[in-house]
Design an enzyme around this catalytic site. Structure first.
Site, mmCIF file in Angstrom:
data_model
loop_
_atom_site.group_PDB
_atom_site.id
_atom_site.type_symbol
_atom_site.label_atom_id
_atom_site.label_comp_id
_atom_site.label_asym_id
_atom_site.label_seq_id
_atom_site.Cartn_x
_atom_site.Cartn_y
_atom_site.Cartn_z
ATOM 1 N N ASP A 17 -5.627 18.210 8.033
ATOM 2 C CA ASP A 17 -4.324 17.806 8.551
ATOM 3 C C ASP A 17 -3.434 17.417 7.376
ATOM 4 O O ASP A 17 -3.118 16.242 7.163
ATOM 5 C CB ASP A 17 -4.494 16.636 9.521
ATOM 6 C CG ASP A 17 -3.243 16.387 10.350
ATOM 7 O OD1 ASP A 17 -2.312 17.213 10.288
ATOM 8 O OD2 ASP A 17 -3.200 15.368 11.068
ATOM 9 N N GLU A 96 4.717 25.612 12.271
ATOM 10 C CA GLU A 96 5.444 25.047 13.410
ATOM 11 C C GLU A 96 6.860 25.589 13.570
ATOM 12 O O GLU A 96 7.602 25.743 12.593
ATOM 13 C CB GLU A 96 5.500 23.518 13.263
ATOM 14 C CG GLU A 96 6.016 22.810 14.490
ATOM 15 C CD GLU A 96 5.398 21.432 14.651
ATOM 16 O OE1 GLU A 96 5.914 20.662 15.477
ATOM 17 O OE2 GLU A 96 4.405 21.132 13.981
ATOM 18 N N LYS A 132 2.889 27.111 16.032
ATOM 19 C CA LYS A 132 2.759 25.762 16.585
ATOM 20 C C LYS A 132 4.034 25.392 17.355
ATOM 21 O O LYS A 132 5.144 25.455 16.805
ATOM 22 C CB LYS A 132 2.528 24.786 15.433
ATOM 23 C CG LYS A 132 1.821 23.509 15.777
ATOM 24 C CD LYS A 132 1.472 22.796 14.470
ATOM 25 C CE LYS A 132 0.752 21.491 14.726
ATOM 26 N NZ LYS A 132 0.535 20.777 13.433
ATOM 27 N N THR A 156 1.219 21.775 20.420
ATOM 28 C CA THR A 156 1.095 20.471 19.794
ATOM 29 C C THR A 156 1.836 19.398 20.592
ATOM 30 O O THR A 156 2.411 19.681 21.640
ATOM 31 C CB THR A 156 1.612 20.538 18.343
ATOM 32 O OG1 THR A 156 1.313 19.308 17.677
ATOM 33 C CG2 THR A 156 3.110 20.800 18.303
ATOM 34 N N PHE A 178 -3.051 14.553 20.786
ATOM 35 C CA PHE A 178 -2.842 13.551 19.738
ATOM 36 C C PHE A 178 -3.555 12.244 20.078
ATOM 37 O O PHE A 178 -3.040 11.411 20.821
ATOM 38 C CB PHE A 178 -1.340 13.306 19.555
ATOM 39 C CG PHE A 178 -0.662 14.292 18.650
ATOM 40 C CD1 PHE A 178 -1.092 15.603 18.564
ATOM 41 C CD2 PHE A 178 0.428 13.915 17.882
ATOM 42 C CE1 PHE A 178 -0.466 16.517 17.738
ATOM 43 C CE2 PHE A 178 1.061 14.816 17.046
ATOM 44 C CZ PHE A 178 0.620 16.119 16.963
#
Length: 322
Positions: A17, A96, A132, A156, A178
């Site tokens: 990450d 993303e 993403k 996400t 998350f």
């Protein structure tokens, strides 16, 4: 006894990450994932300077307004970063779409296709790229179309069960629930200052989603994200994938204790029953979940703010180069 990190890798795909090239080179994860926040931090390093210069030059050649050139430059920067990351890992990288498009299906589709086109122009095997997208209703609909086109997606900013079910029903390749941000909300709103790992609301949310997917035959990959401590990671050992920051990877590497598998597709069972998720059901269930509603909105705002700051940095470089 091997480290907990090594043990985790035998049961879960470990994803880095971070957008930091040096950190990815050090940890050599299977996959990597980036977002505007991570790219903004990484762009301050010298390793990214050649990519920034190349992205700015590329955008200038494309022409268009200054605003259009900025979006092209930041998209190309993300692609160049992704290309570099892919040279260091065997798996895939997530890139993303601008969070400001989270409520616009057609604009999300356009930007996603452009990212894939840029990767293709850079000679990258686009099957190694995940697009993403925020798990809004509009984002999920965009992902549904992209998956039909052969463009795999990572949904996400996922905080609720209804989001997860809608993503699976849309055929999304992967979701990123998350964990840590769910815990943050509960700590801020429960009056408690901690939760044991087994009672962590973020851990419980991912466990519920994982068991539902496996018990109902969904192929969507579950990748827990946004961890606050290694206790959360340990309680999700066995999850399809976990995306972990370098700091927590180090903690896991330094810990020589035994790691017990917690999640297993072969024994997954769940009592949840939710029919086809249409827009009315999605919005109602989202409305009823204050945590998910607040954290989704907050996450989109944060990613959008970092995207704007990244564009400002690119603008300054473009001005200096002119």
């Amino acid at each position: 006894m091997t480290s907990k990190l090594d043990q985790l890798k035998t049961m879960t795909t470990v994803v880095a990450d971070t957008g930091d090239i040096d950190a990815i080179a050090q940890w050599r994860p299977e996959d990597a994932t980036t977002n505007p926040s991570l790219l903004l931090k990484a762009a301050a390093s010298e390793a990214y300077r050649p990519m920034l210069d190349k992205a700015v030059a590329f955008a200038a050649k494309q022409g268009g307004s200054r605003a259009e050139q900025l979006t092209v430059a930041t998209d190309m920067l993300a692609v160049l970063a992704g290309k570099e990351i892919l040279s260091l890992i065997p798996g895939v990288v997530s890139t993303e779409v601008d969070a400001r498009l989270s409520f616009d299906t057609s604009a999300t589709l356009k930007r996603a296709r452009r990212l894939v086109e840029f990767y293709d122009q850079q000679g990258v095997d686009t099957s190694r790229v995940l697009i993403k997208i925020a798990s809004t209703w509009e984002g999920i609909r965009a992902a549904e179309q992209l998956e039909k086109e052969g463009i795999r997606c990572n949904l996400t900013l996922l905080f609720s069960f209804v989001q997860a079910v809608a993503c699976a029903q849309a055929g999304a390749h992967l979701i990123s629930p998350f964990v840590g941000r769910i815990l943050d909300w509960h700590l801020a709103n429960s009056g408690r200052d901690s939760y044991p790992p087994a009672e962590d609301p973020g851990v419980q949310s991912v466990t519920r989603i994982y068991n539902y997917y496996k018990a109902n035959g969904y192929n969507t990959v579950v990748m827990g994200a946004s961890f606050r401590n290694i206790g959360e990671i340990e309680m999700l050992a066995g999850c399809d994938r976990l995306t972990i920051s370098p700091a927590l990877l180090q903690e896991l590497k330094d810990d020589q204790g035994e790691l017990t598998r917690q999640l297993n597709a072969d024994t997954a069972a769940g009592s949840d029953r939710l029919g086809t998720v249409d827009e009315k059901l999605f919005r109602w269930e989202s409305n009823e979940d204050a945590m998910a509603t607040e954290k989704l909105a907050d996450g989109i705002r944060r990613f959008a703010a970092d995207q704007i700051e990244l564009e400002q940095r690119v603008r300054q470089m473009a001005t200096a180069a002119a």
